[in-house]
Design a protein around this motif. Structure first.
Motif, short mmCIF file in Angstrom:
data_model
loop_
_atom_site.label_atom_id
_atom_site.label_comp_id
_atom_site.label_asym_id
_atom_site.label_seq_id
_atom_site.Cartn_x
_atom_site.Cartn_y
_atom_site.Cartn_z
N TRP A 35 63.64 60.50 8.03
CA TRP A 35 62.75 60.84 9.14
C TRP A 35 63.47 61.81 10.07
O TRP A 35 64.65 61.66 10.36
CB TRP A 35 62.33 59.60 9.91
N ASN A 36 62.74 62.83 10.53
CA ASN A 36 63.28 63.83 11.45
C ASN A 36 62.42 63.83 12.71
O ASN A 36 61.29 64.31 12.69
CB ASN A 36 63.28 65.21 10.78
N ASP A 37 62.95 63.26 13.79
CA ASP A 37 62.21 63.20 15.06
C ASP A 37 61.88 64.58 15.61
O ASP A 37 60.84 64.76 16.22
CB ASP A 37 62.99 62.41 16.11
N ALA A 38 62.76 65.54 15.40
CA ALA A 38 62.53 66.89 15.92
C ALA A 38 61.28 67.53 15.33
O ALA A 38 60.58 68.28 16.00
CB ALA A 38 63.75 67.77 15.64
N HIS A 39 61.01 67.23 14.07
CA HIS A 39 59.84 67.79 13.39
C HIS A 39 58.68 66.80 13.30
O HIS A 39 57.61 67.15 12.83
CB HIS A 39 60.20 68.26 11.98
N ASP A 40 58.94 65.55 13.69
CA ASP A 40 57.95 64.48 13.56
C ASP A 40 57.41 64.41 12.13
O ASP A 40 56.21 64.31 11.90
CB ASP A 40 56.81 64.68 14.56
N ASP A 41 58.33 64.51 11.19
CA ASP A 41 57.99 64.51 9.76
C ASP A 41 59.25 64.16 8.98
O ASP A 41 60.34 64.08 9.54
CB ASP A 41 57.47 65.89 9.35
N PHE A 42 59.09 63.99 7.67
CA PHE A 42 60.23 63.69 6.81
C PHE A 42 60.90 64.97 6.35
O PHE A 42 60.24 65.95 6.02
CB PHE A 42 59.78 62.90 5.57
N ASP A 43 62.25 64.93 6.30
CA ASP A 43 63.00 65.93 5.56
C ASP A 43 62.98 65.45 4.11
O ASP A 43 63.15 64.25 3.85
CB ASP A 43 64.45 66.00 6.05
N THR A 44 62.77 66.36 3.19
CA THR A 44 62.60 65.98 1.79
C THR A 44 63.41 66.89 0.87
O THR A 44 63.44 68.10 1.06
CB THR A 44 61.12 66.08 1.38
N LEU A 45 64.05 66.28 -0.11
CA LEU A 45 64.72 67.03 -1.17
C LEU A 45 64.32 66.37 -2.48
O LEU A 45 64.44 65.15 -2.63
CB LEU A 45 66.24 66.98 -1.00
N GLU A 46 63.85 67.18 -3.39
CA GLU A 46 63.43 66.69 -4.70
C GLU A 46 64.08 67.57 -5.77
O GLU A 46 63.97 68.80 -5.70
CB GLU A 46 61.91 66.76 -4.79
N PHE A 47 64.77 66.94 -6.72
CA PHE A 47 65.41 67.69 -7.80
C PHE A 47 65.42 66.86 -9.07
O PHE A 47 65.14 65.66 -9.04
CB PHE A 47 66.83 68.13 -7.41
N THR A 48 65.71 67.52 -10.18
CA THR A 48 65.72 66.84 -11.47
C THR A 48 67.15 66.56 -11.91
O THR A 48 68.09 67.25 -11.52
CB THR A 48 65.02 67.69 -12.54
N LEU A 49 67.29 65.55 -12.72
CA LEU A 49 68.54 65.27 -13.44
C LEU A 49 68.21 65.38 -14.92
O LEU A 49 67.12 65.00 -15.32
CB LEU A 49 69.03 63.86 -13.14
N PRO A 50 69.02 65.92 -15.74
CA PRO A 50 70.43 66.23 -15.53
C PRO A 50 70.72 67.64 -15.02
O PRO A 50 71.85 67.94 -14.66
CB PRO A 50 71.04 66.05 -16.91
N LYS A 73 74.59 63.11 -8.70
CA LYS A 73 75.09 63.54 -10.01
C LYS A 73 76.19 62.61 -10.51
O LYS A 73 76.31 62.35 -11.70
CB LYS A 73 75.58 64.99 -9.91
N LYS A 74 77.00 62.06 -9.59
CA LYS A 74 78.07 61.13 -9.98
C LYS A 74 77.52 59.87 -10.65
O LYS A 74 78.21 59.23 -11.42
CB LYS A 74 78.89 60.73 -8.75
N PHE A 75 76.28 59.52 -10.33
CA PHE A 75 75.67 58.30 -10.86
C PHE A 75 74.66 58.58 -11.97
O PHE A 75 73.86 57.71 -12.31
CB PHE A 75 74.98 57.53 -9.72
#
Length: 95
Positions: A35-50, A73-75
Motif C-alpha cells: 500500500w502506498n499512502d502517497a498515491h492512495d493505491d497499491f504499488d505493484t510489481l508482476e514478473f515471471t519465473l524463471p 529468484k533465490k527461492f
C-alpha cells in the motif's frame, strides 16, 4: 490461483501462481504489492519465473524492483516445488 509466499517488513506482500505452460515450458507469475499512502493505491510489481520478465511495474523504484526480483529468484526451485504441490493438492480436492 495465487498463493502467499512472503511478507516484507515494509508491508510488501509477495504471492506466486500455479505453474503455467507456454510452448511446453513451465513458468509462474510472481506478484508483489504494498500500500502506498502517497498515491492512495497499491504499488505493484508482476514478473515471471524463471526468466524474470517484468509484466507490470507501478510504484516500485528500479532499485526496489531489482531487490524484489533477486530476492524471489533465490527461492525459485522452492517456489516451483510448492506450486507443483499446491496444484496436486487442489486437483485431489476437485475429485
Amino acid at each position: 490461483m495465487m498463493y502467499p509466499f512472503l511478507k516484507l517488513n515494509d508491508g510488501t506482500m509477495i504471492v506466486y501462481s500455479n505453474i503455467q505452460e507456454d510452448a511446453n515450458k513451465g513458468f509462474m507469475l510472481i506478484r508483489a504489492e504494498r500500500w502506498n499512502d502517497a498515491h492512495d493505491d497499491f504499488d505493484t510489481l508482476e514478473f515471471t519465473l524463471p526468466n524474470c520478465e517484468i509484466q507490470l511495474s507501478q510504484g516500485f523504484t528500479p532499485p526496489e524492483r531489482k531487490f524484489l526480483v533477486q530476492r524471489v529468484k533465490k527461492f525459485e526451485k522452492l517456489l516451483f516445488q510448492w506450486a507443483k504441490e499446491d496444484q496436486e493438492s487442489n486437483s485431489y480436492k476437485q475429485l
